[in-house]
Scaffold this motif. Structure first.
Motif, PDB file in Angstrom:
ATOM      1  N   TYR A  14      43.042  47.811  33.723  1.00 45.23           N
ATOM      2  CA  TYR A  14      43.436  46.897  34.801  1.00 45.23           C
ATOM      3  C   TYR A  14      42.282  46.695  35.782  1.00 45.23           C
ATOM      4  CZ  TYR A  14      45.226  45.583  39.370  1.00 45.23           C
ATOM      5  OH  TYR A  14      45.380  44.995  40.600  1.00 45.23           O
ATOM      6  N   SER A  18      40.662  43.147  36.563  1.00 46.28           N
ATOM      7  CA  SER A  18      40.649  42.693  37.945  1.00 46.28           C
ATOM      8  C   SER A  18      39.228  42.364  38.388  1.00 46.28           C
ATOM      9  CB  SER A  18      41.265  43.765  38.843  1.00 46.28           C
ATOM     10  OG  SER A  18      41.224  43.377  40.186  1.00 46.28           O
ATOM     11  N   TRP A  48      38.207  42.999  46.408  1.00 44.44           N
ATOM     12  CA  TRP A  48      38.308  43.780  45.178  1.00 44.44           C
ATOM     13  C   TRP A  48      38.023  45.253  45.457  1.00 44.44           C
ATOM     14  CZ3 TRP A  48      35.362  47.071  42.265  1.00 44.44           C
ATOM     15  CH2 TRP A  48      35.967  47.483  41.062  1.00 44.44           C
ATOM     16  N   GLY A  81      47.752  43.305  41.438  1.00 40.95           N
ATOM     17  CA  GLY A  81      47.227  42.519  40.327  1.00 40.95           C
ATOM     18  C   GLY A  81      47.984  41.220  40.095  1.00 40.95           C
ATOM     19  N   GLU A 107      44.152  39.704  34.074  1.00 39.27           N
ATOM     20  CA  GLU A 107      44.408  40.640  35.177  1.00 39.27           C
ATOM     21  C   GLU A 107      45.901  40.894  35.337  1.00 39.27           C
ATOM     22  OE1 GLU A 107      43.307  41.283  39.870  1.00 39.27           O
ATOM     23  OE2 GLU A 107      43.574  39.230  39.159  1.00 39.27           O
TER      24      GLU A 107
END
Length: 137
Positions: A14, A18, A48, A81, A107
């Motif tokens: 993930y 992402s 992020w 997400g 994502e």
């Protein structure tokens, strides 16, 4: 594979998905339809980093402090997400390029897998056994 290792693997997948979406967003920020002018590449990268840090904190809590508390924080990390779907509030899927849609949906899919695993772990009985000895403190 132990639960802790599977959790870490899903978190890494993930996190990578992402990062790919956020980097694509920052590099091609002018091409994303209807993004507000105040969103900048630096802001995208900073966002992020903050999101990724919540995942790091969640995993640290899970491994070192409290598995239930860690799972709550990791679930929140996974839920972040789904924020990529906000692009479709600003403009329909057809207004985005194939690469944009691919990074957004990758994502979201990875976040969904992580959230599903966390949910399954949250409702699993917590008995001691040889099979899960490395998940116990």
């Amino acid at each position: 594979m132990s639960r802790a290792h599977m959790l870490l693997l899903l978190m890494i997948v993930y996190g990578a998905a992402s990062l790919l979406h956020f980097v694509h967003n920052a590099v091609y920020i002018q091409s994303y339809p209807n993004l507000p002018m105040w969103i900048t590449p630096l802001g995208v990268y900073a966002s992020w980093c903050a999101i990724a840090m919540s995942g790091v904190v969640g995993y640290w809590l899970y491994r070192r402090v409290s598995q239930p508390a860690g799972l709550v924080v990791i679930a929140l990390y996974a839920l972040l997400g789904f924020g990529g779907l906000d692009h479709y509030v600003l403009a329909p899927m057809g207004a985005h390029s194939i690469a944009m849609n691919a990074t957004i949906l990758t994502e979201v899919t990875a976040a969904f897998a992580l959230l599903g695993f966390v949910a399954a772990q949250s409702f699993r009985p917590r008995g001691k056994s040889v099979a899960n000895h490395d998940d116990q403190r």
